[in-house]
Motif scaffolding. Structure first.
Motif, PDB file in Angstrom:
ATOM      1  N   GLY A   1       0.709  -1.172  -0.075  1.00 32.70           N
ATOM      2  CA  GLY A   1      -0.122  -0.003   0.193  1.00 32.70           C
ATOM      3  C   GLY A   1       0.928   1.512  -0.064  1.00 32.70           C
ATOM      4  O   GLY A   1       1.875   1.195   0.143  1.00 32.70           O
ATOM      5  N   ASN A   2      -0.041   2.410   0.037  1.00 33.49           N
ATOM      6  CA  ASN A   2       0.663   3.786   0.044  1.00 33.49           C
ATOM      7  C   ASN A   2       0.647   4.303   1.434  1.00 33.49           C
ATOM      8  O   ASN A   2      -0.144   4.045   2.236  1.00 33.49           O
ATOM      9  N   VAL A   3       1.924   4.984   1.968  1.00 29.35           N
ATOM     10  CA  VAL A   3       1.909   5.704   3.160  1.00 29.35           C
ATOM     11  C   VAL A   3       2.259   7.056   2.827  1.00 29.35           C
ATOM     12  O   VAL A   3       3.015   7.262   1.733  1.00 29.35           O
ATOM     13  N   THR A   4       1.937   8.032   3.599  1.00 30.95           N
ATOM     14  CA  THR A   4       2.427   9.166   3.430  1.00 30.95           C
ATOM     15  C   THR A   4       3.918   9.467   3.892  1.00 30.95           C
ATOM     16  O   THR A   4       4.273   8.391   4.641  1.00 30.95           O
ATOM     17  N   VAL A   5       4.717  10.652   3.769  1.00 33.36           N
ATOM     18  CA  VAL A   5       5.930  10.562   4.289  1.00 33.36           C
ATOM     19  C   VAL A   5       5.814  10.615   5.658  1.00 33.36           C
ATOM     20  O   VAL A   5       6.747   9.971   6.325  1.00 33.36           O
ATOM     21  N   GLN A   6       4.911  11.250   6.394  1.00 31.60           N
ATOM     22  CA  GLN A   6       4.945  11.221   7.744  1.00 31.60           C
ATOM     23  C   GLN A   6       4.465   9.784   8.524  1.00 31.60           C
ATOM     24  O   GLN A   6       5.200   9.437   9.281  1.00 31.60           O
ATOM     25  N   GLU A   7       3.722   9.058   7.838  1.00 34.10           N
ATOM     26  CA  GLU A   7       3.644   7.857   8.216  1.00 34.10           C
ATOM     27  C   GLU A   7       4.841   6.875   8.142  1.00 34.10           C
ATOM     28  O   GLU A   7       5.162   6.175   8.967  1.00 34.10           O
ATOM     29  N   ALA A   8       5.540   7.089   7.180  1.00 35.10           N
ATOM     30  CA  ALA A   8       6.683   6.442   6.751  1.00 35.10           C
ATOM     31  C   ALA A   8       7.724   6.632   7.697  1.00 35.10           C
ATOM     32  O   ALA A   8       8.459   5.799   8.271  1.00 35.10           O
ATOM     33  N   PHE A   9       7.892   7.938   8.022  1.00 38.27           N
ATOM     34  CA  PHE A   9       9.165   8.258   9.196  1.00 38.27           C
ATOM     35  C   PHE A   9       8.740   7.741  10.445  1.00 38.27           C
ATOM     36  O   PHE A   9       9.270   7.273  11.324  1.00 38.27           O
TER      37      PHE A   9
ATOM     38  N   SER B   1      12.629  -1.873  10.010  1.00 41.57           N
ATOM     39  CA  SER B   1      12.098  -1.518   8.642  1.00 41.57           C
ATOM     40  C   SER B   1      13.412  -0.615   8.156  1.00 41.57           C
ATOM     41  O   SER B   1      14.353  -0.504   8.590  1.00 41.57           O
ATOM     42  N   VAL B   2      13.052  -0.541   6.747  1.00 41.62           N
ATOM     43  CA  VAL B   2      14.264   0.241   6.012  1.00 41.62           C
ATOM     44  C   VAL B   2      13.565   1.167   4.846  1.00 41.62           C
ATOM     45  O   VAL B   2      12.431   0.705   4.439  1.00 41.62           O
ATOM     46  N   LEU B   3      14.188   2.216   4.646  1.00 33.05           N
ATOM     47  CA  LEU B   3      13.954   2.958   3.553  1.00 33.05           C
ATOM     48  C   LEU B   3      14.759   2.735   2.250  1.00 33.05           C
ATOM     49  O   LEU B   3      16.122   2.718   2.380  1.00 33.05           O
ATOM     50  N   VAL B   4      14.262   2.531   1.247  1.00 35.28           N
ATOM     51  CA  VAL B   4      14.719   2.286  -0.001  1.00 35.28           C
ATOM     52  C   VAL B   4      14.650   3.603  -0.965  1.00 35.28           C
ATOM     53  O   VAL B   4      13.394   3.681  -1.445  1.00 35.28           O
TER      54      VAL B   4
ATOM     55  N   GLU C   1       7.348  -9.250   1.787  1.00 34.77           N
ATOM     56  CA  GLU C   1       5.881  -9.288   1.959  1.00 34.77           C
ATOM     57  C   GLU C   1       5.305  -7.955   2.486  1.00 34.77           C
ATOM     58  O   GLU C   1       4.256  -7.518   2.357  1.00 34.77           O
ATOM     59  N   LYS C   2       6.256  -6.917   2.845  1.00 36.61           N
ATOM     60  CA  LYS C   2       5.677  -5.841   3.393  1.00 36.61           C
ATOM     61  C   LYS C   2       6.357  -4.786   2.506  1.00 36.61           C
ATOM     62  O   LYS C   2       7.081  -3.569   3.189  1.00 36.61           O
ATOM     63  N   CYS C   3       6.041  -4.245   1.514  1.00 45.21           N
ATOM     64  CA  CYS C   3       6.339  -3.190   0.607  1.00 45.21           C
ATOM     65  C   CYS C   3       5.483  -2.281   0.436  1.00 45.21           C
ATOM     66  O   CYS C   3       4.506  -2.371  -0.220  1.00 45.21           O
ATOM     67  N   PHE C   4       5.871  -1.023   0.925  1.00 42.34           N
ATOM     68  CA  PHE C   4       5.094   0.311   0.987  1.00 42.34           C
ATOM     69  C   PHE C   4       5.641   1.325  -0.082  1.00 42.34           C
ATOM     70  O   PHE C   4       6.897   1.598  -0.111  1.00 42.34           O
TER      71      PHE C   4
END
Length: 146
Positions: A9-17, A26-29, A111-114
């Motif tokens: 799914g999609n997340v906002t930048v705030q949710e991702a942070f 968790s990791v940011l690519v 399994e958990k790609c956002f």
């Protein structure tokens, strides 16, 4: 949990942070090009004791797809001690390349790609500039210029 298109799914930048802050594995690519990383800036995850994984989705200057993308990301995640269940948050300029990357890694067994929907700079504003309406920079999240 997958949505249409085959990723989590999609997340906002705030949710991702927030998720990167609260989820140890968790990791940011960041899938932008080397030129974007150098001239536009990078998310600064040092306050979280993390660093972004940098793998181009498309090569610059040809803009051709990176045929080794999924393997490169997978190899880098393994080096970090992460497996296919780790939450991965994909970032590009505005959310298009990162969505394609999230789909590709899901198809590779993760399994958990956002997708971070507004990306690093977000859409163009009325003056034709990015980074003012939405996205990582406009949200005031930490970033650095190299």
């Amino acid at each position: 949990m997958q949505i249409d298109g085959g990723y989590a799914g999609n997340v906002t930048v705030q949710e991702a942070f927030e998720k990167l802050s609260g989820q140890e594995h968790s990791v940011l690519v960041d899938v932008r090009t080397q030129a974007e990383w150098a001239f536009v800036g990078l998310p600064d995850l040092r306050p979280l004791d993390k660093e972004p994984v940098l793998v181009e989705w498309q090569s610059f200057p040809s803009s051709g797809p990176n045929p080794e993308f999924a393997k490169s990301v997978s190899d880098l995640l393994v080096k970090k001690g992460l497996d296919q269940s780790a939450p991965i948050y994909f970032l590009c300029r505005s959310g298009a390349r990162s969505q394609a990357a999230a789909i590709a890694l899901t198809q590779a067994g993760f399994e958990k790609c956002f997708n971070i929907s507004d990306g690093f700079e977000g859409p163009l504003d009325e003056a034709g500039h990015r980074g003012t309406r939405s996205g990582w920079k406009a949200a005031g999240l930490p970033w650095i210029q190299s």
